[in-house]
Design an enzyme around this catalytic site. Structure first.
Site, PDB file in Angstrom:
ATOM      1  N   HIS A 307      38.510  -3.724  29.494  1.00  0.00           N
ATOM      2  CA  HIS A 307      38.602  -5.143  29.177  1.00  0.00           C
ATOM      3  C   HIS A 307      37.431  -5.856  29.831  1.00  0.00           C
ATOM      4  CE1 HIS A 307      40.184  -9.178  28.740  1.00  0.00           C
ATOM      5  NE2 HIS A 307      40.974  -8.673  27.825  1.00  0.00           N
ATOM      6  N   ASP A 364      46.642  -3.960  24.156  1.00  0.00           N
ATOM      7  CA  ASP A 364      46.830  -3.278  22.875  1.00  0.00           C
ATOM      8  C   ASP A 364      47.268  -1.831  23.010  1.00  0.00           C
ATOM      9  OD1 ASP A 364      46.169  -5.403  21.219  1.00  0.00           O
ATOM     10  OD2 ASP A 364      44.041  -5.106  21.615  1.00  0.00           O
TER      11      ASP A 364
HETATM   12  N1  ACO Z   1      36.384   4.298  26.471  1.00  0.00           N
HETATM   13  C1  ACO Z   1      35.343   4.915  27.055  1.00  0.00           C
HETATM   14  N2  ACO Z   1      34.387   4.271  27.773  1.00  0.00           N
HETATM   15  C2  ACO Z   1      34.501   2.929  27.871  1.00  0.00           C
HETATM   16  C3  ACO Z   1      35.562   2.210  27.276  1.00  0.00           C
HETATM   17  C4  ACO Z   1      36.538   2.942  26.560  1.00  0.00           C
HETATM   18  N3  ACO Z   1      37.564   2.322  25.991  1.00  0.00           N
HETATM   19  N4  ACO Z   1      35.415   0.904  27.550  1.00  0.00           N
HETATM   20  C5  ACO Z   1      34.307   0.787  28.271  1.00  0.00           C
HETATM   21  N5  ACO Z   1      33.740   2.016  28.473  1.00  0.00           N
HETATM   22  C6  ACO Z   1      32.537   2.308  29.273  1.00  0.00           C
HETATM   23  C7  ACO Z   1      31.268   1.933  28.540  1.00  0.00           C
HETATM   24  O1  ACO Z   1      30.770   3.010  27.784  1.00  0.00           O
HETATM   25  C8  ACO Z   1      30.370   1.544  29.676  1.00  0.00           C
HETATM   26  O2  ACO Z   1      29.927   2.735  30.293  1.00  0.00           O
HETATM   27  P1  ACO Z   1      28.463   2.797  30.986  1.00  0.00           P
HETATM   28  O3  ACO Z   1      28.500   1.799  32.105  1.00  0.00           O
HETATM   29  O4  ACO Z   1      28.318   4.208  31.430  1.00  0.00           O
HETATM   30  O5  ACO Z   1      27.481   2.412  29.905  1.00  0.00           O
HETATM   31  C9  ACO Z   1      31.305   0.872  30.675  1.00  0.00           C
HETATM   32  O6  ACO Z   1      32.606   1.465  30.432  1.00  0.00           O
HETATM   33  C10 ACO Z   1      31.413  -0.655  30.511  1.00  0.00           C
HETATM   34  O7  ACO Z   1      31.765  -0.930  29.156  1.00  0.00           O
HETATM   35  P2  ACO Z   1      31.237  -2.179  28.328  1.00  0.00           P
HETATM   36  O8  ACO Z   1      31.357  -1.873  26.868  1.00  0.00           O
HETATM   37  O9  ACO Z   1      29.894  -2.606  28.856  1.00  0.00           O
HETATM   38  O10 ACO Z   1      32.302  -3.281  28.747  1.00  0.00           O
HETATM   39  P3  ACO Z   1      32.545  -4.627  27.997  1.00  0.00           P
HETATM   40  O11 ACO Z   1      33.141  -5.542  28.989  1.00  0.00           O
HETATM   41  O12 ACO Z   1      31.324  -5.068  27.263  1.00  0.00           O
HETATM   42  O13 ACO Z   1      33.616  -4.219  26.856  1.00  0.00           O
HETATM   43  C11 ACO Z   1      35.640  -3.697  25.764  1.00  0.00           C
HETATM   44  C12 ACO Z   1      34.992  -4.391  26.964  1.00  0.00           C
HETATM   45  C13 ACO Z   1      34.957  -4.142  24.455  1.00  0.00           C
HETATM   46  C14 ACO Z   1      37.104  -4.116  25.676  1.00  0.00           C
HETATM   47  C15 ACO Z   1      35.514  -2.159  25.924  1.00  0.00           C
HETATM   48  O14 ACO Z   1      36.166  -1.761  27.127  1.00  0.00           O
HETATM   49  C16 ACO Z   1      36.077  -1.379  24.732  1.00  0.00           C
HETATM   50  O15 ACO Z   1      35.352  -1.157  23.761  1.00  0.00           O
HETATM   51  N6  ACO Z   1      37.387  -0.960  24.799  1.00  0.00           N
HETATM   52  C17 ACO Z   1      38.007  -0.278  23.677  1.00  0.00           C
HETATM   53  C18 ACO Z   1      38.433  -1.293  22.605  1.00  0.00           C
HETATM   54  C19 ACO Z   1      39.624  -2.115  23.023  1.00  0.00           C
HETATM   55  O16 ACO Z   1      40.631  -1.594  23.499  1.00  0.00           O
HETATM   56  N7  ACO Z   1      39.522  -3.423  22.792  1.00  0.00           N
HETATM   57  C20 ACO Z   1      40.639  -4.381  23.068  1.00  0.00           C
HETATM   58  C21 ACO Z   1      40.276  -5.300  24.183  1.00  0.00           C
HETATM   59  S1  ACO Z   1      41.620  -6.344  24.601  1.00  0.00           S
HETATM   60  C22 ACO Z   1      41.608  -7.512  23.383  1.00  0.00           C
HETATM   61  O17 ACO Z   1      40.619  -7.895  22.841  1.00  0.00           O
HETATM   62  C23 ACO Z   1      42.855  -8.069  23.058  1.00  0.00           C
END
Ligand code: ACO
Length: 428
Positions: A307, A364
């Site tokens: 998140h 979620d």
């Molecule tokens: N699975 C694997 N790796 C992940 C995940 C995941 N679900 N989420 C983040 N990471 C990793 C990224 O690859 C990144 O790694 P790095 O530092 O080695 O490059 C690091 O964790 C940080 O991730 P970001 O994408 O930069 O974090 P951001 O804050 O931009 O994104 C997000 C948050 C979009 C929710 C992300 O965690 C994600 O894509 N999660 C899966 C989708 C999801 O569940 N979305 C619902 C969110 S809640 C809502 O909107 C109601």
């Protein structure tokens, strides 16, 4: 702490005020930055460090896992409140008295009839259409059927638009689902509570009397409350920015619904269930999918994990996990998907990749399991999220309008070609 921040550019110092919220969050107020520095702006892709507004609606502390609507904790609201009470609280700032709530319900009921011509629009969508595309179009169409709701300078008209959409949206949600299932598009019963009426509209069979299922209605009430607001997330920011151009409420909401659709936002609940199903079909090997999620050459992400704001735990996920167990037990459902979800969560919480990046289950991760147990089709999950988020979007839109916020219009840093001469096509 000082009440000013100093920025030094080319040896010249510029001072900007610090502003502090009621929970001691601090921001540098750079409203005058561009004017003071002769054109310098800030850049912050994804707005990771940018506060777009001051807001008195929702407080969340991602480090401590705190979420409060108008000062009330999400745990207390999910346990004790009714969804419509929470909607009133979010939109108007205080919990309603029974008289206020009664009037609110009455006004919503009064406005819940949808123009019969909207049925023709519903009918014109193919059955294969994704419900989020349908509901976003129908919400937008309401603008055409209700032109007065576009007057955003009248508080009275704003109130009318608010009760209209709260009344009509559950009907549209039910019709969207029923159209896909080939069921008649019908109305519910205003004498029922808002959530129960929604449930009835969705599930009433044409050849049977409606029988209430209190377990399901209570769980739905809880889920909708947990989704009701989440401050300046992607869809809410969309609603505020569209509304800032003085577009009407329904147009702003329709844009918010489109933003919510994406799998990185509300679309994640559908994506989670599809992921869990795929893992089940693939033999239930959670380790394989954990490895895929950690592999930087694999686009797969563990859906429902991570998140932007919560870096400790998502308080909504904690409540939903317990609710998932309760609902499945009460309904006597033994869903292997729940075991896969728990297994994945356990592995991720003990895996250095996820621990170091502070990736926890989000709202979620478990909600889809409950929706499925209720008999809601997977493609409708994000629509249910939209139904829950509706009061939050409305509250944020209303706050933005009453605060007379300026039109949202970010700047950019241009990185394209400098001036060049046009070459005619025969010379290219
Ligand atoms: N699975 C694997 N790796 C992940 C995940 C995941 N679900 N989420 C983040 N990471 C990793 C990224 O690859 C990144 O790694 P790095 O530092 O080695 O490059 C690091 O964790 C940080 O991730 P970001 O994408 O930069 O974090 P951001 O804050 O931009 O994104 C997000 C948050 C979009 C929710 C992300 O965690 C994600 O894509 N999660 C899966 C989708 C999801 O569940 N979305 C619902 C969110 S809640 C809502 O909107 C109601």
């Amino acid at each position: 702490m000082s009440d000013k921040a100093t920025i030094k550019i080319d040896g010249k110092e510029f001072e900007f005020p610090l502003i502090t919220g009621t929970e001691n969050e601090t921001a540098i107020d750079i409203k005058d930055l561009r004017a003071a520095t002769g054109g310098i702006v800030t850049i912050d892709p994804g707005y990771k460090n940018t506060g777009s507004c001051e807001s008195a609606i929702t407080f969340l502390d991602g480090e401590k896992g705190i979420l409060r609507y108008r000062g009330y904790s999400i745990e207390e609201l999910a346990e004790k409140a009714d969804f419509l009470e929470v909607a009133y609280l979010l939109i108007f700032g205080e919990l309603p008295t029974s008289e206020q709530l009664g009037k609110f319900k009455e006004d919503i009921c009064e406005q819940s009839v949808v123009d019969e011509d909207v049925r023709k629009i519903v009918d014109s969508f193919p059955k294969s259409a994704h419900p989020m595309g349908v509901i976003s179009s129908l919400t937008s169409a309401l603008t055409a059927f209700n032109p007065s709701s576009v007057n955003v300078n009248s508080e009275e008209d704003m109130y009318k638009a608010i009760v209209k959409i709260l009344g009509k949206f559950p009907v549209l949600v039910a019709w969207t689902m029923r159209k896909k299932q080939g069921l008649p598009l019908d109305y519910g019963d205003c004498s029922l509570g808002y959530v129960e009426n929604t449930y009835k509209m969705m599930f009433k069979q044409p050849n049977k009397d409606y029988v209430t299922n209190q377990v399901v209605v209570d769980a739905l009430n809880k889920l909708l409350i947990l989704h009701a607001d989440h401050e300046q997330n992607c869809s809410t920011s969309t609603v505020r920015i569209v509304g800032s151009s003085h577009a009407g409420l329904f147009a702003s909401l329709s844009a918010g619904i489109s933003a919510l659709w994406g799998p990185l936002h509300g679309g994640a609940n559908q994506a989670v269930l599809e992921m869990l199903e795929a893992i089940k079909e693939d033999g239930g090997d959670t380790k394989k999918y954990m490895a895929k999620a950690k592999d930087k050459n694999d686009p797969f992400r563990l859906m429902g994990f991570g998140h932007r704001v919560y870096k400790n735990f998502d308080p909504r996920a904690k409540i939903i996990k317990v609710a998932a167990d309760e609902v499945l037990n009460d309904l006597g459902i033994d869903d292997p998907i729940l075991d896969i979800a728990k297994g994945l969560e356990h592995e991720a919480l003990n895996d250095p990749y996820f621990v170091e990046r502070k990736l926890y289950p989000n709202v979620d991760f478990y909600s889809g399991i409950i929706y499925r147990a209720m008999g809601i089709p997977v493609e409708m999950f994000t629509v249910m999220f939209a139904l829950g988020r509706l009061p939050g979007w409305i509250a944020q839109w209303r706050e933005m309008r009453l605060g007379k916020e300026p039109i949202g219009r970010p700047r950019q840093i241009y990185t394209g070609e400098n001036l060049r001469s046009f070459t005619t096509i025969d010379k290219r």
